[in-house]
Write an enzyme that holds these catalytic residues in place. Structure first.
Site, PDB file in Angstrom:
ATOM      1  N   GLU A   1       0.777  -1.152  -0.042  1.00  0.00           N
ATOM      2  CA  GLU A   1      -0.011   0.037   0.153  1.00  0.00           C
ATOM      3  C   GLU A   1       0.939   1.184   0.124  1.00  0.00           C
ATOM      4  O   GLU A   1       0.552   2.172  -0.590  1.00  0.00           O
ATOM      5  CB  GLU A   1      -0.926   0.123   1.222  1.00  0.00           C
ATOM      6  CG  GLU A   1      -2.315  -0.817   1.120  1.00  0.00           C
ATOM      7  CD  GLU A   1      -3.119  -0.623   2.170  1.00  0.00           C
ATOM      8  OE1 GLU A   1      -4.235  -1.078   2.067  1.00  0.00           O
ATOM      9  OE2 GLU A   1      -3.055   0.258   2.954  1.00  0.00           O
TER      10      GLU A   1
ATOM     11  N   HIS B   1       8.794 -26.003   0.495  1.00  0.00           N
ATOM     12  CA  HIS B   1       8.335 -27.169  -0.364  1.00  0.00           C
ATOM     13  C   HIS B   1       6.866 -26.938  -0.934  1.00  0.00           C
ATOM     14  O   HIS B   1       5.954 -27.668  -1.632  1.00  0.00           O
ATOM     15  CB  HIS B   1       7.517 -28.293   0.758  1.00  0.00           C
ATOM     16  CG  HIS B   1       8.948 -29.004   1.306  1.00  0.00           C
ATOM     17  ND1 HIS B   1       9.647 -30.375   1.070  1.00  0.00           N
ATOM     18  CD2 HIS B   1       9.550 -28.847   2.518  1.00  0.00           C
ATOM     19  CE1 HIS B   1      10.667 -30.553   1.826  1.00  0.00           C
ATOM     20  NE2 HIS B   1      10.494 -29.634   2.514  1.00  0.00           N
TER      21      HIS B   1
ATOM     22  N   LYS C   1     -13.379   1.164  -2.395  1.00  0.00           N
ATOM     23  CA  LYS C   1     -14.330   1.544  -1.286  1.00  0.00           C
ATOM     24  C   LYS C   1     -15.529   2.174  -1.921  1.00  0.00           C
ATOM     25  O   LYS C   1     -16.841   1.958  -1.837  1.00  0.00           O
ATOM     26  CB  LYS C   1     -13.949   2.356  -0.109  1.00  0.00           C
ATOM     27  CG  LYS C   1     -12.769   1.412   0.602  1.00  0.00           C
ATOM     28  CD  LYS C   1     -12.607   2.520   1.866  1.00  0.00           C
ATOM     29  CE  LYS C   1     -11.307   1.661   2.753  1.00  0.00           C
ATOM     30  NZ  LYS C   1     -10.903   2.712   3.667  1.00  0.00           N
TER      31      LYS C   1
END
Length: 441
Positions: free
Chosen positions: A289, A318, A431
């Protein structure tokens, strides 16, 4: 104090296409050291408020947590992003593993911590059905009070608490929000609900060392004074040294150079300690951000930002290391290593078999650090740059220092990339779109 080993980013180790020569690095260290001074001037002028958080007085938080010890069995954080990731990182790092499964006595009569940082209906419904509301305290965290995910959780919690307890619902709520404005501040003041402040000038992803992270941490028994002491020690260590000795500045510079000059536009944080697993998750938001920006400080389109990736040693040896070792050479790997774990677990000697002798009689402690070293060697031999941050242990002081360190690294990095490291217009766009979708007929 933590130690950083940068040797595996050097050109004589990983080659000139993937590493930096000493002369090259020294030139940039000298050429950009003004950003250290710029940061200090901004802090003195009242900007970069998150850098002042280690000096705060936390006695009110500590008193409340002590007063409520034994009163509640569950502490539920309703928040998202910076309002949740920091609290989770602190719990994972500084509470015993599987903390929520321990008995109340083993938890020191502190509550279990649950964090609802999503709006998944199944997860939300399942948790609320499991909890005994009489023994549950909700901490609603949103600086603006308008975050849609937190608002949804708050409205749901408020409804069920009012139905269960009537006017006594207030006893089951703590609100952390803006000091002066927003619907949550007005609600807390009007209803006389216990509340804490998100300091002005502190963005969510930089707020873990404020009440946002400290309230949940104190309630689960973390010594938040020691946490801040560790942050203060790190601030002092970085402030008192030369540019060559300022570890936060050097780290910001190395990361930036690896991205912009060597094509390593992905930064992998890989702790070899389960306790630090969620520190890497917290860092991922901080880095993404802050540095992923469309425009620079002059308003020019730059579409910049390194991609942060979190991995866990040895688990992700792995799952991801194959890619890091043999895939595109576009990653810089940052190892977090712990010198002394809180526990020692021995590997029993059971089989009389030479194939087992390499591991029998050793300890898990030695094994995990050998696995880290083995991964480091393999990456380095494949000319994949990496460096190691070694912590003496995982404690309040070292974690507080590590958090402050990466926040300072990010602030320096914003100046190197010439972007605003403290806004998030890309998040706000989502938003706005969500709100419009919900209000359409």
């Amino acid at each position: 104090m933590m130690h950083i080993d940068f040797k595996n980013i050097k050109s004589n180790i990983v080659g000139p296409n993937n590493g930096l020569s000493d002369s090259e690095l020294n030139a940039y260290i000298n050429g950009y050291q003004h950003i250290i001074r710029d940061n200090e001037i901004e802090q003195r002028n009242g900007k970069l408020k998150f850098l002042d958080l280690p000096k705060q007085n936390v006695s009110e938080i500590e008193k409340l947590a002590k007063k409520y010890a034994g009163k509640f069995e569950n502490f539920v954080v309703l928040g998202i992003g910076g309002s949740a990731l920091g609290a989770r990182a602190l719990q994972t790092a500084l509470c015993p593993p599987f903390y929520n499964l321990l008995s109340a006595k083993s938890r020191g009569n502190r509550p279990r911590l649950f964090i609802l940082d999503n709006v998944d209906p199944d997860e939300t419904n399942a948790l609320l059905k499991l909890l005994d509301l009489k023994k549950t305290l909700f901490n609603v965290i949103s600086k603006s009070g308008k975050t849609p995910e937190t608002t949804a959780g708050f409205l749901l919690a408020l409804d069920i608490l009012k139905k269960a307890f009537g006017k006594k619902y207030r006893e089951h709520l703590i609100i952390t929000t803006d000091k002066d404005k927003g619907i949550l501040r007005k609600f807390a003041n009007d209803e006389n609900i216990i509340s804490f402040e998100v300091p002005n000038g502190v963005e969510g992803r930089y707020s873990v060392l404020s009440a946002v992270g400290l309230v949940p941490a104190a309630f689960v028994g973390i010594n938040i004074s020691k946490l801040l002491k560790g942050a203060r020690n790190m601030a002092e260590a970085c402030r008192k040294t030369s540019p060559q000795g300022n570890q936060a500045y050097l780290t910001a510079l190395v990361n930036w150079l690896m991205d912009t000059k060597k094509g390593k536009n992905m930064l992998v944080m890989m702790p070899y300690s389960y306790a630090l697993k969620d520190i890497a998750d917290w860092f991922r938001q901080l880095w993404a951000e802050s540095l992923g920006k469309k425009v620079d400080l002059q308003g020019k389109n730059v579409f910049t930002g390194p991609t942060p990736i979190n991995a866990l040693g040895v688990t992700d040896q792995h799952s991801q290391i194959q890619l890091y070792n043999e895939g595109p050479n576009n990653k810089l790997v940052v190892f977090l290593e712990v010198e002394k774990f809180r526990s020692t677990v021995k590997i029993p000697k059971i089989f009389k078999d030479p194939d087992m002798d390499f591991i029998q009689g050793k300890s898990f402690n030695k094994l995990i650090n050998a696995e880290k070293k083995g991964t480091e060697i393999a990456l380095t031999e494949s000319k994949r740059p990496n460096y190691t941050i070694k912590l003496p242990n995982v404690s309040e002081e070292t974690v507080g220092g590590l958090i402050y360190f990466w926040e300072l690294v990010t602030a320096y990095s914003g100046k190197l990339y010439n972007v605003n490291a403290f806004n998030q217009p890309g998040v706000e766009a989502g938003k706005i779109a969500t709100r419009e979708l919900l209000t359409r007929k």
